[in-house]
Write an enzyme that holds these catalytic residues in place. Sequence first.
Site, PDB file in Angstrom:
ATOM      1  N   GLY A 239       0.758  -1.249   0.000  1.00 39.42           N
ATOM      2  CA  GLY A 239       0.000   0.000   0.000  1.00 39.42           C
ATOM      3  C   GLY A 239       0.782   1.290   0.000  1.00 39.42           C
ATOM      4  N   GLU A 273       3.855  -6.942   1.997  1.00 44.21           N
ATOM      5  CA  GLU A 273       3.469  -7.294   0.623  1.00 44.21           C
ATOM      6  C   GLU A 273       3.558  -6.089  -0.307  1.00 44.21           C
ATOM      7  OE1 GLU A 273      -0.009 -10.533   1.906  1.00 44.21           O
ATOM      8  OE2 GLU A 273      -0.574  -8.502   1.350  1.00 44.21           O
ATOM      9  N   PRO A 274       4.730  -5.499  -0.476  1.00 41.94           N
ATOM     10  CA  PRO A 274       4.824  -4.313  -1.331  1.00 41.94           C
ATOM     11  C   PRO A 274       4.732  -4.661  -2.813  1.00 41.94           C
ATOM     12  CG  PRO A 274       7.005  -4.991  -0.623  1.00 41.94           C
ATOM     13  CD  PRO A 274       6.043  -5.926   0.052  1.00 41.94           C
ATOM     14  N   GLY A 275       4.095  -3.791  -3.566  1.00 42.87           N
ATOM     15  CA  GLY A 275       4.025  -3.969  -5.022  1.00 42.87           C
ATOM     16  C   GLY A 275       4.505  -2.705  -5.697  1.00 42.87           C
ATOM     17  N   CYS A 343     -11.274   2.710 -29.498  1.00 43.34           N
ATOM     18  CA  CYS A 343     -12.573   3.331 -29.753  1.00 43.34           C
ATOM     19  C   CYS A 343     -13.340   3.556 -28.457  1.00 43.34           C
ATOM     20  CB  CYS A 343     -13.362   2.469 -30.722  1.00 43.34           C
ATOM     21  SG  CYS A 343     -12.455   2.258 -32.247  1.00 43.34           S
ATOM     22  N   GLU A 344     -12.807   4.386 -27.623  1.00 48.63           N
ATOM     23  CA  GLU A 344     -13.419   4.745 -26.334  1.00 48.63           C
ATOM     24  C   GLU A 344     -12.971   6.162 -26.012  1.00 48.63           C
ATOM     25  OE1 GLU A 344     -15.217   2.883 -24.057  1.00 48.63           O
ATOM     26  OE2 GLU A 344     -15.034   0.930 -25.033  1.00 48.63           O
ATOM     27  N   TYR A 372       1.250  -2.197 -12.197  1.00 42.18           N
ATOM     28  CA  TYR A 372      -0.128  -2.120 -12.682  1.00 42.18           C
ATOM     29  C   TYR A 372      -0.179  -1.536 -14.094  1.00 42.18           C
ATOM     30  CZ  TYR A 372      -0.595  -2.944  -7.730  1.00 42.18           C
ATOM     31  OH  TYR A 372      -0.461  -3.484  -6.474  1.00 42.18           O
TER      32      TYR A 372
HETATM   33  N1  LLP Z   1      -1.402  -7.112  -0.739  1.00 43.37           N
HETATM   34  C1  LLP Z   1      -2.693  -7.207  -1.106  1.00 43.37           C
HETATM   35  C2  LLP Z   1      -3.566  -8.143  -0.414  1.00 43.37           C
HETATM   36  C3  LLP Z   1      -3.184  -6.415  -2.144  1.00 43.37           C
HETATM   37  O1  LLP Z   1      -4.453  -6.505  -2.507  1.00 43.37           O
HETATM   38  C4  LLP Z   1      -2.314  -5.505  -2.812  1.00 43.37           C
HETATM   39  C5  LLP Z   1      -2.794  -4.661  -3.894  1.00 43.37           C
HETATM   40  C6  LLP Z   1      -0.960  -5.457  -2.398  1.00 43.37           C
HETATM   41  C7  LLP Z   1      -0.549  -6.262  -1.351  1.00 43.37           C
HETATM   42  C8  LLP Z   1       0.049  -4.547  -3.030  1.00 43.37           C
HETATM   43  O2  LLP Z   1      -0.267  -3.220  -2.857  1.00 43.37           O
HETATM   44  P1  LLP Z   1       0.732  -2.044  -3.312  1.00 43.37           P
HETATM   45  O3  LLP Z   1       1.963  -2.124  -2.443  1.00 43.37           O
HETATM   46  O4  LLP Z   1       1.055  -2.259  -4.738  1.00 43.37           O
HETATM   47  O5  LLP Z   1      -0.065  -0.806  -3.098  1.00 43.37           O
HETATM   48  N2  LLP Z   1      -4.489  -1.489  -9.936  1.00 43.37           N
HETATM   49  C9  LLP Z   1      -4.336  -0.473  -8.920  1.00 43.37           C
HETATM   50  C10 LLP Z   1      -3.753  -1.017  -7.643  1.00 43.37           C
HETATM   51  C11 LLP Z   1      -4.574  -2.119  -7.022  1.00 43.37           C
HETATM   52  C12 LLP Z   1      -3.917  -2.720  -5.808  1.00 43.37           C
HETATM   53  C13 LLP Z   1      -4.613  -3.960  -5.393  1.00 43.37           C
HETATM   54  N3  LLP Z   1      -4.020  -4.641  -4.282  1.00 43.37           N
HETATM   55  C14 LLP Z   1      -3.514   0.676  -9.497  1.00 43.37           C
HETATM   56  O6  LLP Z   1      -3.154   0.641 -10.678  1.00 43.37           O
HETATM   57  O7  LLP Z   1      -3.267   1.651  -8.813  1.00 43.37           O
END
Ligand code: LLP
Length: 420
Positions: A239, A273-275, A343-344, A372
């Site tokens: 997050g 859980e970083p993304g 086409c949107e 993402y």
């Molecule tokens: N853990 C869980 C359970 C999650 O659902 C997520 C993201 C993460 C970790 C990783 O979160 P992060 O560190 O990346 O914020 N498509 C959207 C983001 C959706 C995130 C969904 N869950 C965008 O493009 O902003």
Amino acid sequence: MHSFKYIDGKLHCEDVRVEKIALEIGTPFYLYSYQTIFNHYNSFKRALKEIDPLICYAYKANSNMAICKIFAKAGGGAEVVSGGELAQALKSGVSPDKIVFSGNGKTEKEICFALKSNILMFDVDSQAELRLLNKVAHSLGKNAKVVLRVNPDLNPQTHSYLATGLKKSKFGFGFDQALDGYKLARDLENIKIAGIHMHIGSQITSLDPFVEGLDKIIFLMGELKKIGIEIEYINVGGGLGIVYLDEEPPSLENYAQVITSKLLKLKVKVICEPGRVLMGNAGILVSRVLYRKETAEKTFVIVDAGMNDFLRPAFYQAHHEIKPVRQKEEKEKEVVDIVGPICESADFFARDREFPKVKEGELLSIFGAGAYGFSMASNYNFRCRPAEILVSGEDYFVIRKRETYEDLVKNEKMPDILEI
Ligand code: LLP
């Protein structure tokens, strides 16, 4: 820190000219910097060193196997939300005992696959899932280790689509229902309670929601102790936000300080859980200007990437910096919409944005596209998804080929009645 910079007016990724890649492989393509990804992972790890968490990279941010392998080789684990992501984590060399399986809609088949793979644990989202997990584990003669995802009912102050910790959210056990969930988990024979999970949202740019969430989780931990349930793991989710334009997200150090100050004394094992924070600014999308068009109202710059390739602006009205790959000398600027060929009407990357005047044929780079980006791409308008490139030093590698027209139809079948 990222490795996209102009040298002599030309955008480079590490030591490779972006123009060179565009000439050799065509556009559009995603471009990632190995060094940036590696540095982001190590900075995250270093900031949290006192607590030494298991860092489970969130596969949904970018699940290309080469990317996943960078994290696996650095010692990271994986947070997966589907059988496909689980298979990818295993193929990328992540040890099963570093894989956590989240999500609110795991199927029986996926649960079975995960149990047979001996993953570390499940982030369970509901009582119904607990029961199914118990049943499947029983049938396989296994125990399933679980953390219950608890919804701390707070406002993470982010885009409404990215908030998951609100009471009305579909995710997790409501805070007031969590105890019942744990009592059920305790009674189920093949379920072993490992701890608590929270993930309150994404692109969070203030520390307050993390503090509030952790305080609630710690309170719950106390309540659980009173009924004899000991917590071994706390999973704090992902997050943490990044800079796309002028956001001021907490530094890694300040984020780590909150987690460390709250959790170190509890003597629990921590999972993160970083993304986005690992991948977001490690990638760009490179696209070529196809046409310019002036209408009575606007000037449009039409590029060869579309919302099918990169959805965030259309879906969340997300702002992404866009820059010409060849820096513009002249000061001339204009206000344009930068749009794709889909086409949107939502197919835009920028609206009413002041931008250096660019010509047809020029290359543009869309920043902050590493997380993402490709993972949310589709074949809408029957378009081939773009190539993905990884740069390391002076070398670049195609880590996913551009799709072909054959790829688009490879799973289609013609029924006999139409064969004649
Ligand atoms: N853990 C869980 C359970 C999650 O659902 C997520 C993201 C993460 C970790 C990783 O979160 P992060 O560190 O990346 O914020 N498509 C959207 C983001 C959706 C995130 C969904 N869950 C965008 O493009 O902003």
